[in-house]
Design a protein around this motif. Sequence first.
Motif, PDB file in Angstrom:
ATOM      1  N   PRO A   1       2.056  -0.888   5.690  1.00  0.00           N
ATOM      2  CA  PRO A   1       1.712  -0.877   4.137  1.00  0.00           C
ATOM      3  C   PRO A   1       2.556  -2.119   3.345  1.00  0.00           C
ATOM      4  O   PRO A   1       2.458  -2.054   2.273  1.00  0.00           O
ATOM      5  N   PHE A   2       3.169  -2.805   4.213  1.00  0.00           N
ATOM      6  CA  PHE A   2       3.911  -3.932   3.513  1.00  0.00           C
ATOM      7  C   PHE A   2       3.506  -5.241   3.709  1.00  0.00           C
ATOM      8  O   PHE A   2       2.553  -5.301   4.723  1.00  0.00           O
TER       9      PHE A   2
ATOM     10  N   GLN B   1      -2.918   6.824  -1.775  1.00  0.00           N
ATOM     11  CA  GLN B   1      -2.413   5.456  -1.552  1.00  0.00           C
ATOM     12  C   GLN B   1      -3.182   4.737  -2.173  1.00  0.00           C
ATOM     13  O   GLN B   1      -4.421   4.523  -2.384  1.00  0.00           O
ATOM     14  N   ILE B   2      -2.338   3.624  -2.829  1.00  0.00           N
ATOM     15  CA  ILE B   2      -2.909   2.596  -3.727  1.00  0.00           C
ATOM     16  C   ILE B   2      -2.704   1.430  -3.116  1.00  0.00           C
ATOM     17  O   ILE B   2      -1.766   1.339  -2.261  1.00  0.00           O
ATOM     18  N   SER B   3      -3.317   0.390  -3.641  1.00  0.00           N
ATOM     19  CA  SER B   3      -3.454  -0.956  -3.099  1.00  0.00           C
ATOM     20  C   SER B   3      -2.797  -1.720  -4.070  1.00  0.00           C
ATOM     21  O   SER B   3      -3.469  -2.065  -5.317  1.00  0.00           O
ATOM     22  N   ILE B   4      -1.778  -2.764  -4.130  1.00  0.00           N
ATOM     23  CA  ILE B   4      -1.305  -3.629  -5.001  1.00  0.00           C
ATOM     24  C   ILE B   4      -1.195  -4.984  -4.390  1.00  0.00           C
ATOM     25  O   ILE B   4      -0.273  -5.298  -3.452  1.00  0.00           O
TER      26      ILE B   4
ATOM     27  N   MET C   1       0.829  -1.148  -0.025  1.00  0.00           N
ATOM     28  CA  MET C   1      -0.031  -0.008  -0.145  1.00  0.00           C
ATOM     29  C   MET C   1       0.925   1.249  -0.066  1.00  0.00           C
ATOM     30  O   MET C   1       1.038   2.174   1.071  1.00  0.00           O
ATOM     31  N   PRO C   2       1.449   1.585  -1.038  1.00  0.00           N
ATOM     32  CA  PRO C   2       2.624   2.778  -1.159  1.00  0.00           C
ATOM     33  C   PRO C   2       1.641   4.031  -1.380  1.00  0.00           C
ATOM     34  O   PRO C   2       0.502   3.944  -1.798  1.00  0.00           O
ATOM     35  N   LEU C   3       2.245   4.958  -0.828  1.00  0.00           N
ATOM     36  CA  LEU C   3       1.645   6.506  -0.914  1.00  0.00           C
ATOM     37  C   LEU C   3       2.281   7.270  -1.919  1.00  0.00           C
ATOM     38  O   LEU C   3       3.543   7.392  -1.803  1.00  0.00           O
TER      39      LEU C   3
END
Length: 378
Positions: free
Chosen positions: A101-102, A38-41, A22-24
Amino acid sequence: MILNAATGIISSALIGGQGTYMPLFIAADAAGGQATRQISIAINGSNAFLNSIFPSTSIFHHRVDAATTGLPVDTSPAAPMYSGYLPATVKPFFGNTSDAPFPNGIPAIEVPYNQANVAVATTLYQSYFTSAPIPAYAPVEGTMNSTGDRHVLVYLEAGGGNNPALYEMWQGIYESGPWTDSSNALWPNVSTNALTTQGQGTSDAAGLPIGPLLANADEVIGTGTPSAPNGAIQHPIRFTLNHMLNYWVWPATQSAGTGSCTAAGGQAISVESQISQSSPPASCTMSGAAGEIYRLKASVPTPACAATSPQAAILITAFRNYGIILADNGISGGLIGTPDARWNDSDLSCITSLILSNFEPVNVSSLIVSNGSGATSH
């Protein structure tokens, strides 16, 4: 990699670093204005290869429930978990977004038999290899930016004259290359039952392999789906206690713990040595030996939440049939698995309904074929 323009899904035959990131993202213009998003991969991987490491005759694939095996409770004073840890809950140290986010968990990757060897330098503890087929993109626990254990697990496929092998590193670092680690371990042919050398550590405190003892989503999901899994875990799952006893039992080969034990004659047993379940110490100042397997007691009911938590229900069944194995020092009750976007964190939280006093140590000494082998006699 292949991009499906209709779905936006990117796929590849080689997948590592599973889980949700979830990087910003921050965009700034010349006037100093900023916009953030912030997106979710989500990365779904395949860790099915972990299930086939070591033969089916290995202790790492052996049931321990009393009903089907008759294996007794281990009554050694070294066997029980320390009483101060018994109220601790079982906690999943793996999942999907539970460590945002990891990803949360220890990742692993499978590489082809002809993967090129690269240099590896070890800076602190034991080194089984100075070169290994570990690509620069091998996933690191907690990502490359972590300051934690940073385990790196690589399974080399068989082929081209190479045996299937397992390479593991602790505190693996790759910063423009080559790799460095604080310790590493190698099982050069995991089609055999050979253990590592007694008294020589690995990438965990108990001298055990990490990869094949992780809970992974592939074995839980099986041929089902994340919301309707139909798989099974058929191995003990590694877990941690705040402190282990400073001795180990088969199939472990090392310990880094606390406390001491005395023999029946009153003489002290050297710490950081192997002790036997069949000829146990007379007394110990601490308990919970490295490598001890604990099964969920038959008398403990399955938590009610398991009826609506199918992933946790499969884990709980594994606790009864295959148990949990004491592998390292850490948070008491920490259950270790792989990160994966297919884990349902709410579902997994059901296992926190169990506490460590719900488990009992298992005497597996009757299974031992030889001290240096993980093979079981029956």
